[in-house]
Design an enzyme around this catalytic site. Structure first.
Site, mmCIF file in Angstrom:
data_model
loop_
_atom_site.group_PDB
_atom_site.id
_atom_site.type_symbol
_atom_site.label_atom_id
_atom_site.label_comp_id
_atom_site.label_asym_id
_atom_site.label_seq_id
_atom_site.Cartn_x
_atom_site.Cartn_y
_atom_site.Cartn_z
ATOM 1 N N LEU A 156 0.819 -1.210 0.000
ATOM 2 C CA LEU A 156 0.000 0.000 0.000
ATOM 3 C C LEU A 156 0.856 1.266 0.000
ATOM 4 C CD1 LEU A 156 -2.830 -0.987 2.519
ATOM 5 C CD2 LEU A 156 -3.002 -0.840 0.030
ATOM 6 N N GLU A 157 1.979 1.223 0.674
ATOM 7 C CA GLU A 157 2.806 2.436 0.784
ATOM 8 C C GLU A 157 3.516 2.780 -0.525
ATOM 9 O OE1 GLU A 157 3.060 4.673 3.072
ATOM 10 O OE2 GLU A 157 2.033 3.727 4.765
ATOM 11 N N THR A 158 4.160 1.792 -1.148
ATOM 12 C CA THR A 158 5.011 2.125 -2.307
ATOM 13 C C THR A 158 4.962 1.086 -3.427
ATOM 14 O OG1 THR A 158 6.965 0.999 -1.400
ATOM 15 C CG2 THR A 158 6.669 3.342 -0.808
#
Length: 276
Positions: free
Chosen positions: A132-134
């Site tokens: 989800l972050e990167t």
């Protein structure tokens, strides 16, 4: 002349002398945030960083040629309120990442197992955050971290918060984890494949593969273990559920205060746990 008058005269003379000495000294007041002179502010910051024990080498390397980044200020002032529902956000974010997430669970299976033994955080949760972050390290950001942090520290909106983050960014340089040129990330200073602020990097980053550096930009074992260490630091309970209402869900909300985001991490992790 009475003794009383004599003491008064001596006191006045001493006061005049003290005033004279003080007036001859340069002003010691810090350059104010948003004062219209970024270079003067930066020079003052360098002095403060040295006083806090940061080496001249790290200060020079980290802050050489740093200028104000107006695009960072524009982004900071135009942040939109997050309005997507859980169904909208999770529906957009999770399905495109399921196959890659499952592959990452297999590729880093032994590493994730050792991380769970060490910190108590299951691999599914770490891989969900990573995705989800990167997008599992694909999109870490292209902003020069130190420049972004200096800009936000100079701006008066959250000056103290970002001043501290800028200090910690220089400590990352001083410790040898990253060179300033490698420190690129999101516009607000988040760094690495799970987007740590420098203060979190200094507190929770670990060298899990034992190569002598805490590298959350390029080294997946360090990324995953550091993320687990962060969650453990906020009270993750080994072997317990992570769904909304559980103590571990409250820990996910320490990662990201948005309930929609935290619910999406929990949902993604559960989907990964069920994947073949």
């Amino acid at each position: 002349m009475t003794p009383t008058i004599s003491r008064l005269a001596l006191a006045l003379a001493a006061l005049a002398l003290t005033t004279s000495i003080l007036s001859a000294q340069p002003a010691l007041a810090a350059v104010a945030c948003g004062s219209g002179n970024f270079d003067a502010w930066l020079a003052d910051f360098k002095t403060d960083a040295a006083a806090k024990g940061i080496s001249q080498q790290a200060i020079a390397a980290g802050l050489a040629g740093v200028t104000l980044d107006q695009s960072v200020l524009n982004r900071d002032r135009s942040q939109k309120v997050f309005t997507q529902t859980f169904e909208e956000f999770s529906g957009r974010m999770v399905p495109p990442r399921m196959t890659r997430g499952s592959n990452m669970m297999k590729q880093y299976g032994s590493v994730l197992s050792r991380i769970e033994q060490t910190y108590g955080v299951p691999g599914e949760v770490l891989v969900a955050i990573w995705g989800l972050e990167t997008d599992f390290g694909v999109n870490t950001g292209k902003f020069a971290t130190i420049r972004s942090l200096a800009t936000l520290a100079y701006d008066c909106r959250r000056a103290e918060q970002f001043r501290g983050e800028l200090m910690d960014a220089l400590r990352i340089v001083q410790r040898g984890d990253l060179a300033p040129a490698d420190m690129k990330g999101a516009w607000a200073g988040e760094l690495g494949q799970t987007q740590f602020m420098p203060s979190s990097w200094m507190k929770y980053a670990v060298d899990f593969d034992g190569n002598g550096k805490r590298d959350l930009l390029h080294n997946a074992p360090d990324v995953l273990a550091s993320t687990a260490n962060y969650l453990a630091g906020y009270g993750w309970q080994r072997g317990k559920d992570w769904q909304p209402g559980s103590p571990n869900f409250a820990v996910l909300q320490q990662w990201n205060k948005s309930e929609v985001y935290s619910k999406t991490v929990a949902y993604f992790a559960t989907q990964l746990a069920r994947a073949p």
